[in-house]
Design a protein around this motif. Structure first.
Motif, short mmCIF file in Angstrom:
data_model
loop_
_atom_site.label_atom_id
_atom_site.label_comp_id
_atom_site.label_asym_id
_atom_site.label_seq_id
_atom_site.Cartn_x
_atom_site.Cartn_y
_atom_site.Cartn_z
N SER A 45 -0.40 -4.34 18.67
CA SER A 45 -0.55 -5.73 18.26
C SER A 45 -1.90 -5.98 17.60
CB SER A 45 -0.37 -6.65 19.46
OG SER A 45 -1.43 -6.44 20.40
N LYS A 46 -2.85 -5.06 17.78
CA LYS A 46 -4.19 -5.24 17.24
C LYS A 46 -4.47 -4.33 16.04
CE LYS A 46 -6.12 -6.75 21.66
NZ LYS A 46 -7.15 -6.52 22.70
N ARG A 47 -3.47 -3.64 15.54
CA ARG A 47 -3.69 -2.77 14.38
C ARG A 47 -3.92 -3.63 13.15
NH1 ARG A 47 0.79 1.90 14.54
NH2 ARG A 47 2.17 0.14 14.21
N SER A 48 -4.86 -3.24 12.33
CA SER A 48 -5.23 -4.03 11.16
C SER A 48 -4.32 -3.69 9.98
CB SER A 48 -6.69 -3.75 10.80
OG SER A 48 -6.87 -2.39 10.50
N ASN A 49 -4.45 -4.50 8.91
CA ASN A 49 -3.66 -4.30 7.68
C ASN A 49 -2.16 -4.29 7.96
OD1 ASN A 49 -5.96 -4.11 6.00
ND2 ASN A 49 -6.25 -1.99 6.66
N ASN A 50 -1.74 -5.24 8.80
CA ASN A 50 -0.34 -5.27 9.20
C ASN A 50 0.44 -6.22 8.28
OD1 ASN A 50 2.04 -5.03 10.56
ND2 ASN A 50 1.23 -5.58 12.56
N LEU A 51 1.12 -5.65 7.29
CA LEU A 51 1.94 -6.39 6.34
C LEU A 51 3.38 -5.93 6.51
CD1 LEU A 51 -0.29 -5.92 3.16
CD2 LEU A 51 -0.52 -7.64 4.95
N SER A 52 4.33 -6.84 6.31
CA SER A 52 5.72 -6.41 6.45
C SER A 52 6.64 -7.24 5.57
CB SER A 52 6.17 -6.51 7.91
OG SER A 52 6.15 -7.85 8.35
N VAL A 53 7.74 -6.61 5.17
CA VAL A 53 8.83 -7.30 4.48
C VAL A 53 9.77 -7.81 5.57
CG1 VAL A 53 10.76 -7.06 2.89
CG2 VAL A 53 8.63 -5.84 2.44
N VAL A 54 9.86 -9.12 5.73
CA VAL A 54 10.67 -9.68 6.82
C VAL A 54 12.07 -10.06 6.36
CG1 VAL A 54 8.68 -10.48 8.11
CG2 VAL A 54 9.71 -11.98 6.43
N GLU A 55 12.28 -10.19 5.04
CA GLU A 55 13.62 -10.51 4.55
C GLU A 55 13.73 -10.12 3.08
OE1 GLU A 55 16.76 -14.29 4.30
OE2 GLU A 55 14.75 -14.56 5.10
N SER A 56 14.91 -9.66 2.68
CA SER A 56 15.15 -9.33 1.28
C SER A 56 16.62 -9.52 0.98
CB SER A 56 14.74 -7.88 1.00
OG SER A 56 14.88 -7.59 -0.37
N ARG A 57 16.93 -10.18 -0.15
CA ARG A 57 18.32 -10.45 -0.51
C ARG A 57 18.54 -10.18 -2.00
NH1 ARG A 57 19.94 -16.11 2.60
NH2 ARG A 57 19.43 -15.41 4.73
#
Length: 210
Positions: A153-165
């Motif tokens: 939970s504390k890792r840095s640079n945490n980016l994510s694709v949460v949805e794609s259509r």
């Protein structure tokens, strides 16, 4: 009297036979989260070291949402190292249960000592419901965490694709939209790539607020 007693030297076990009975199966996680925090590079380094150090036969299984590839113990060190060097991450959500269900069948019936080494960042969403009592199958489990801090939970640079259509947008056209989230407390810049048919078709520079 010593000669009449017919003495002989007894070994507890034959080291060669014992070593031949040992099998190690290396499992490498290729889920999307392994793309960050140097996870896959660390996994490859650990796997290559295990091949050099392991006694007996060594095999490999790569997994993500499905089993991506498998090489049973005894395939040969050179082949395994070649495969490991060429591994890349999968882009589908992980399913750790599929590894636990498949692993026992990859050991040979003749194996006297079975070790499963799992190399993963152990993302909670992939592992929280995965379970199988591998010890009942005589398998010892060795877990190797990669990808930085043990507190994910504390890792840095945490980016994510949460949805794609994607939807049709006319003859030969497709309209695609996506939601990308920045989980850090500061703004981030990144590049979003659209890949279709194994090729990158478009790249977009994005600025993500906290």
């Amino acid at each position: 009297s010593a000669l009449l007693a017919d003495p002989y030297w007894k070994n507890d076990s034959n080291p060669v036979v014992m070593e031949q009975g040992k099998e190690t199966l290396i499992a490498i996680d290729l889920t999307p989260s392994m793309a960050g925090w140097n996870g896959l590079a660390e996994a490859k380094e650990i796997a290559l070291s295990l091949i050099d150090e392991a006694k007996g036969k060594v095999g490999l299984v790569a997994f993500g949402q499905n089993i991506i590839g498998e090489w049973k113990p005894g395939v040969g060190e050179a082949k395994l190292k070649e495969v490991i060097e060429g591994l890349g991450f999968d882009w589908k959500r992980g399913n750790a249960q599929i590894l636990l269900d498949r692993a026992p069948a990859l050991f040979s019936p003749a194996a006297t000592e079975k070790t499963l080494v799992v190399i993963s960042d152990f993302q909670q969403s992939d592992w929280q419901s995965a379970y199988r009592d591998l010890q009942r199958s005589g398998i010892t489990i060795d877990l190797r965490r990669v990808g930085g801090s043990t507190d994910q939970s504390k890792r840095s640079n945490n980016l994510s694709v949460v949805e794609s259509r994607a939807v049709p947008a006319g003859p030969g056209k497709v309209r695609i939209w996506t939601i990308v989230r920045n989980w850090d407390e500061e703004s981030k810049k990144s590049t979003l790539a659209l890949t279709a048919g194994g090729e990158v078709r478009q790249r977009v520079e994005i600025n993500l607020p906290p």
